[in-house]
Design an enzyme around this catalytic site. Structure first.
Site, PDB file in Angstrom:
ATOM      1  N   LYS A 181       5.484  -9.804  -3.538  1.00  0.00           N
ATOM      2  CA  LYS A 181       5.463  -8.417  -3.063  1.00  0.00           C
ATOM      3  C   LYS A 181       6.786  -7.715  -3.412  1.00  0.00           C
ATOM      4  CE  LYS A 181       1.428  -8.723  -1.073  1.00  0.00           C
ATOM      5  NZ  LYS A 181       1.007 -10.061  -1.481  1.00  0.00           N
TER       6      LYS A 181
HETATM    7  C1  LIG Z   1      -4.442  -6.916  -0.083  1.00  0.00           C
HETATM    8  C2  LIG Z   1      -3.801  -8.084   0.611  1.00  0.00           C
HETATM    9  N1  LIG Z   1      -4.080  -8.281   1.906  1.00  0.00           N
HETATM   10  C3  LIG Z   1      -3.541  -9.289   2.593  1.00  0.00           C
HETATM   11  C4  LIG Z   1      -2.672 -10.174   2.012  1.00  0.00           C
HETATM   12  C5  LIG Z   1      -2.199 -11.333   2.805  1.00  0.00           C
HETATM   13  O1  LIG Z   1      -0.869 -11.492   2.922  1.00  0.00           O
HETATM   14  P1  LIG Z   1      -0.234 -12.941   3.175  1.00  0.00           P
HETATM   15  O2  LIG Z   1      -0.283 -13.682   1.889  1.00  0.00           O
HETATM   16  O3  LIG Z   1       1.140 -12.572   3.608  1.00  0.00           O
HETATM   17  O4  LIG Z   1      -1.014 -13.597   4.271  1.00  0.00           O
HETATM   18  C6  LIG Z   1      -2.347 -10.006   0.664  1.00  0.00           C
HETATM   19  C7  LIG Z   1      -1.424 -10.926   0.035  1.00  0.00           C
HETATM   20  O5  LIG Z   1      -1.094 -11.445  -0.775  1.00  0.00           O
HETATM   21  C8  LIG Z   1      -2.925  -8.944  -0.061  1.00  0.00           C
HETATM   22  O6  LIG Z   1      -2.669  -8.772  -1.359  1.00  0.00           O
END
Ligand SMILES: Cc1ncc(COP(=O)(O)O)c(C=O)c1O
Length: 367
Positions: A181
């Protein structure tokens, strides 16, 4: 990979911020968490931020705080990351998948409205690849039907829609800080909201069900350990200070890619601008017909790239939720064409040039 798909941007100040936490006795639930929560809530233009262990955890807690449960339906796009779909299943609710708009790859508001039933309990809107979803009509539909909106802004920190920050427009916004990110905490996420009661509940849920006034061994709710450590928060806080610089840098890279790719008519590039808004360039995703061959050829040359996304409704996990009413044609078509190219702050003009050169050769190969 010689040129990776993504790479975190960690400065000497970031390292010092993390190390300085290690010199204190507070490694969890301390001042860095509070500061980080304030900084991200300010960025989203809302009063409450609750740091959590991941974006997925944040999405889960929003649904839990809303009381979504067995037999309820939650509307979301199929063209997204698994996290939102999983959060719905954690609560034994039913995911109802809606198609996307071809240009922005975001949820189609008209189909969204047609998918609402008496069982619908919430809508999850994803700002796909950091491009803000069309929230005005979506919020209008949600208000008309009395439904809460969760913005999955995990890919969209710093994005703006009609001059307002993504994540701060719906009833909840969720950010993610995984290392790919624009801002990372290693692992981590943040829920933001204007609603003080919901903030209170989510704070308790992420901390084993303890309300803020409770003692360490008092548990009123079925909670989770979804806390984010002081080390992660210190890193996020330091990174967040550079958000504008980071987003400007990434926008410049996206422009360079799009300029170079004009020379390859087989490639469709993403929209570079949004009216009265700002894109958070999380990834740079092109569309092309012989995607799989191209992906293989680029990978063979050490160029990191990936299919983004695999539709949720086609995953075996979601087969039991297949709905004959679903019309997900654009999702299925687009998901066969999308290719994410190397994209990170330190990417150079020469590397972009090399990727585009390799792409030009690969797209013309038939097998
Ligand atoms: C659109 C979207 N939602 C949710 C997430 C979930 O985040 P995390 O990997 O921190 O659980 C991501 C992550 O990569 C994402 O791209």
């Amino acid at each position: 990979m010689r040129i990776p798909l993504s790479s975190p941007d960690i400065t000497a100040d970031d390292i010092e911020a993390v190390v300085s936490v290690l010199r204190t006795p507070r490694l969890s639930i301390g001042p860095k968490m509070e500061e980080f929560e304030r900084s991200i809530a300010d960025l989203a233009g809302v009063p409450h931020g609750i740091a959590v262990s991941s974006g997925t955890a944040g999405l889960h807690l929003c649904l839990r705080a809303l009381g979504v449960g067995e037999g309820d339906e939650v509307i979301l796009p199929s063209f997204t990351f698994i996290a939102a779909g999983n959060a719905v299943l954690y609560e034994r609710a039913r995911p109802v998948f809606v198609d996307i708009e071809r240009c922005t790859l975001n949820i189609d508001p008209e189909q969204l409205e047609r998918s609402i039933t008496p069982k619908t309990r919430a809508i999850i809107v994803v700002h796909t690849f950091g491009h803000p979803a069309d929230l005005d009509p979506i919020m209008g539909i949600a208000r008309k039907h009395g439904l809460p909106v969760i913005e999955d802004a995990c890919e969209a920190i710093g994005a703006r829609y009609q001059g307002r920050p993504a994540g701060g427009i719906g009833d909840f916004g969720v950010f993610g800080f995984y290392p790919n990110k624009p801002i990372t905490t290693g692992e981590g996420g943040m829920v933001v909201t204007r609603n003080p009661q919901m903030a209170h509940t989510i704070r308790a849920l992420r901390n084993q069900g303890r309300r803020e006034s409770d003692g360490w061994l008092d548990h009123r709710l079925l909670g989770y350990n979804y806390r984010l450590s002081e080390l992660n928060c210190a890193l996020g806080l330091e990174q967040a200070k550079r958000i504008d610089e980071i987003l400007d840098r990434r926008e410049a890279l996206a422009i360079q890619y799009s300029e170079e790719l004009q020379a390859i008519p087989e490639v469709t590039t993403p929209p570079l601008k949004i009216k009265d808004g700002r894109i958070c360039w999380f990834v740079y995703v092109i569309r092309l017909n012989n995607r799989d061959t191209t992906l293989r050829k680029l990978t063979e040359q050490g160029i990191g790239c990936a299919r983004y996304f695999a539709p949720l409704h086609l995953q075996p996990l979601f087969a039991p939720y297949a709905n004959p009413r679903d019309d997900l044609k654009i999702t299925e078509q687009v998901a066969g064409q999308t290719l994410a190219l190397p994209f990170f702050n330190a990417l150079t003009r020469e590397q972009i040039h090399e990727v585009c050169g390799a792409l030009r050769a690969a797209v013309r190969l038939k097998t």
